[in-house]
Design a protein around this motif. Sequence first.
Motif, PDB file in Angstrom:
ATOM      1  N   SER A  21       2.106 -11.956   6.930  1.00  0.00           N
ATOM      2  CA  SER A  21       1.550 -10.608   6.953  1.00  0.00           C
ATOM      3  C   SER A  21       2.649  -9.598   7.250  1.00  0.00           C
ATOM      4  CB  SER A  21       0.470 -10.489   8.032  1.00  0.00           C
ATOM      5  OG  SER A  21      -0.593 -11.377   7.797  1.00  0.00           O
ATOM      6  N   ALA A  23       2.343  -5.820   8.621  1.00  0.00           N
ATOM      7  CA  ALA A  23       1.482  -4.730   9.070  1.00  0.00           C
ATOM      8  C   ALA A  23       2.303  -3.456   9.203  1.00  0.00           C
ATOM      9  CB  ALA A  23       0.835  -5.085  10.400  1.00  0.00           C
ATOM     10  N   SER A  25       2.675   0.668  10.165  1.00  0.00           N
ATOM     11  CA  SER A  25       2.161   1.787  10.942  1.00  0.00           C
ATOM     12  C   SER A  25       3.033   3.006  10.662  1.00  0.00           C
ATOM     13  CB  SER A  25       2.151   1.467  12.436  1.00  0.00           C
ATOM     14  OG  SER A  25       3.433   1.120  12.887  1.00  0.00           O
ATOM     15  N   ASP A  72      -3.800  -5.099   1.434  1.00  0.00           N
ATOM     16  CA  ASP A  72      -5.100  -4.619   1.887  1.00  0.00           C
ATOM     17  C   ASP A  72      -4.894  -3.192   2.372  1.00  0.00           C
ATOM     18  OD1 ASP A  72      -7.396  -3.963   3.332  1.00  0.00           O
ATOM     19  OD2 ASP A  72      -7.738  -6.045   3.916  1.00  0.00           O
ATOM     20  N   LYS A  75      -6.457  -2.101   5.711  1.00  0.00           N
ATOM     21  CA  LYS A  75      -5.762  -2.575   6.909  1.00  0.00           C
ATOM     22  C   LYS A  75      -4.301  -2.143   6.937  1.00  0.00           C
ATOM     23  CE  LYS A  75      -8.676  -6.648   7.532  1.00  0.00           C
ATOM     24  NZ  LYS A  75      -8.720  -8.119   7.667  1.00  0.00           N
ATOM     25  N   ASN A  76      -3.876  -1.490   5.868  1.00  0.00           N
ATOM     26  CA  ASN A  76      -2.478  -1.064   5.755  1.00  0.00           C
ATOM     27  C   ASN A  76      -1.528  -2.243   5.982  1.00  0.00           C
ATOM     28  OD1 ASN A  76      -0.869   1.148   5.046  1.00  0.00           O
ATOM     29  ND2 ASN A  76      -0.362   1.604   7.181  1.00  0.00           N
ATOM     30  N   THR A  77      -1.872  -3.339   5.349  1.00  0.00           N
ATOM     31  CA  THR A  77      -1.137  -4.591   5.543  1.00  0.00           C
ATOM     32  C   THR A  77      -0.872  -5.257   4.204  1.00  0.00           C
ATOM     33  OG1 THR A  77      -2.135  -4.947   7.724  1.00  0.00           O
ATOM     34  CG2 THR A  77      -1.205  -6.865   6.630  1.00  0.00           C
TER      35      THR A  77
END
Length: 115
Positions: A21, A23, A25, A72, A75-77
Amino acid sequence: QVQLVESGGGLVQPGGSLRLSCAASGVNISLYTMHWYRQGPENQRELFANIFSDGAKNYLDAVKDRFTASRDNAKNTMYLHMHDLNPEDTPVYYCHTVYGTQNLWGQGTKVTVSS
């Protein structure tokens, strides 16, 4: 704070699977081309998968039949599904994007393929 954080690496037996993954931000990954790189201990960092903002993808020939990148947006992932892993897939994996004038890299996640 704008950052990318990889996770999901670990030890897997040859022929096994893993999902990594990335992720994000502070940056909306749906608007940018996202990349997966990997780097072995004595090798340069190698680009092997891209996901473009329109959803198109491309892969290095060495992984295209075994690895699938996905995203996704909710989910900003970003994810990397890896199958049929072999010892050559063992380096550290990084996600990357260019955000404005910044080259954004995650800290990397290590994959070890070994019996």
